[in-house]
Write a protein that holds these residues in place. Structure first.
Motif, short mmCIF file in Angstrom:
data_model
loop_
_atom_site.label_atom_id
_atom_site.label_comp_id
_atom_site.label_asym_id
_atom_site.label_seq_id
_atom_site.Cartn_x
_atom_site.Cartn_y
_atom_site.Cartn_z
N TRP A 177 -3.26 -4.14 -6.89
CA TRP A 177 -3.96 -3.61 -8.05
C TRP A 177 -5.18 -2.82 -7.59
CZ3 TRP A 177 -1.08 -8.00 -8.31
CH2 TRP A 177 -0.20 -8.10 -9.40
N PHE A 178 -5.32 -1.62 -8.16
CA PHE A 178 -6.40 -0.72 -7.79
C PHE A 178 -7.07 -0.18 -9.04
CE2 PHE A 178 -4.00 -1.03 -3.98
CZ PHE A 178 -4.83 -0.70 -2.94
N LEU A 179 -8.37 0.05 -8.93
CA LEU A 179 -9.14 0.64 -10.02
C LEU A 179 -9.18 2.15 -9.81
CD1 LEU A 179 -11.06 0.06 -12.50
CD2 LEU A 179 -12.93 0.17 -10.84
N LEU A 180 -8.67 2.91 -10.79
CA LEU A 180 -8.73 4.37 -10.70
C LEU A 180 -10.17 4.83 -10.87
CD1 LEU A 180 -5.67 5.79 -12.69
CD2 LEU A 180 -5.98 5.62 -10.22
N GLU A 181 -10.69 5.54 -9.87
CA GLU A 181 -12.08 5.97 -9.92
C GLU A 181 -12.24 7.42 -10.32
OE1 GLU A 181 -13.47 4.71 -5.98
OE2 GLU A 181 -14.58 3.18 -7.04
N GLY A 208 -6.64 -19.90 -9.39
CA GLY A 208 -7.53 -20.97 -8.96
C GLY A 208 -8.24 -20.72 -7.65
N ARG A 209 -8.04 -19.55 -7.06
CA ARG A 209 -8.68 -19.22 -5.80
C ARG A 209 -9.64 -18.07 -6.03
NH1 ARG A 209 -3.69 -21.09 -5.27
NH2 ARG A 209 -3.20 -22.53 -3.59
N THR A 210 -10.85 -18.19 -5.53
CA THR A 210 -11.89 -17.23 -5.86
C THR A 210 -11.85 -16.00 -4.96
OG1 THR A 210 -13.46 -18.37 -4.42
CG2 THR A 210 -13.41 -19.04 -6.73
N GLU A 211 -12.18 -14.88 -5.54
CA GLU A 211 -12.44 -13.63 -4.83
C GLU A 211 -11.32 -13.25 -3.86
OE1 GLU A 211 -16.24 -14.24 -3.07
OE2 GLU A 211 -17.20 -14.69 -4.97
N GLN A 212 -10.11 -13.24 -4.38
CA GLN A 212 -8.97 -12.84 -3.58
C GLN A 212 -8.76 -11.33 -3.66
OE1 GLN A 212 -5.47 -15.52 -2.63
NE2 GLN A 212 -5.61 -15.65 -4.83
N ALA A 213 -8.36 -10.72 -2.55
CA ALA A 213 -7.96 -9.32 -2.56
C ALA A 213 -6.57 -9.22 -3.18
CB ALA A 213 -7.95 -8.76 -1.14
N LEU A 214 -6.46 -8.46 -4.26
CA LEU A 214 -5.17 -8.32 -4.93
C LEU A 214 -4.42 -7.11 -4.37
CD1 LEU A 214 -5.85 -9.23 -8.66
CD2 LEU A 214 -5.16 -10.67 -6.75
#
Length: 218
Positions: A177-181, A208-214
């Motif tokens: 998943w990426f945010l279009l900038e 349930g796992r924090t701050e994962q790179a998606l």
């Protein structure tokens, strides 16, 4: 790292769909397992259901890690010879554009940790990041979602999309998943964006796992 654009595609997710007792395949080491059906591998990070069973027994969430982008789980110990299934929600993916070229920048820095639906960005320092620049993006459709409203490229700026970039036709893929900038204008089927389109990898809590790179390579 510049990659052949014919293998760079931008996708949007459809309606979150349940998969019950979906078979998973052993990668070969007995520890990493992937959803067998390739069409169901984009696990919805916000799905209400997520269970993994090994030989019919529910596996403790602490016994494995989750890669939502590739539909994989990795156990702390080998499950070779076992039957592993997963119950979760996944996002059917629709390819809406392809690029002539893609440049990928991966490292550690301040990263986006925005949640789906956030009104503003939330940034975290010293985290893995992935920035992708797509050159000459060719759209498959002017309307790039399946809903009743018309969703154009102009209005997609700031939205989270699913991106897939392959090094070669059957090679490893960067997915996630990426945010279009930046995207320059709404375009028709026959047009291409002349300027580059950039996207930033999303880091957020997941299952349930924090701050994962998606996002990630596989």
């Amino acid at each position: 790292m510049a990659l052949l654009g014919k293998q760079a595609s931008l996708k949007v997710g459809g309606t979150s769909t349940g998969a019950i007792l979906e078979p998973m395949s052993d990668s070969g080491d007995g520890m990493t397992w992937q959803i067998t059906n390739a069409a169901k591998r984009a696990i919805d990070p916000d799905g209400a259901l997520f269970e993994v069973r090994v030989n019919s027994s529910l596996a403790a969430a602490s016994s494995y890690t989750v890669d939502c982008a590739h539909g994989r789980i990795t156990f702390g110990e080998s499950k070779a010879g076992s039957t592993v299934v997963i119950s979760c929600y996944y996002l059917p993916l629709l390819t809406v554009a392809e690029a002539n070229a893609a440049d990928v920048d991966i490292g550690y820095s301040t990263v986006d940790a925005s949640r789906f639906g956030d009104a503003t960005d939330r940034l975290l320092p010293n985290r893995a990041y992935c920035n992708v620049t797509l050159e000459h993006l060719h759209a498959d459709s002017t309307d790039i979602d399946s809903g009743a409203a018309t969703q154009t490229w102009r209005s997609m700026r700031g939205n989270i999309v699913f991106l897939e970039v392959r090094e070669e036709e059957n090679g490893e893929a960067l997915r996630g998943w990426f945010l279009l900038e930046s995207n320059k204008k709404s375009i028709s089927i026959s047009e291409a964006i002349g300027n580059s389109v950039t996207a930033r990898g999303v880091v957020r809590d997941c299952k349930g796992r924090t701050e994962q790179a998606l996002f990630g390579w596989a």
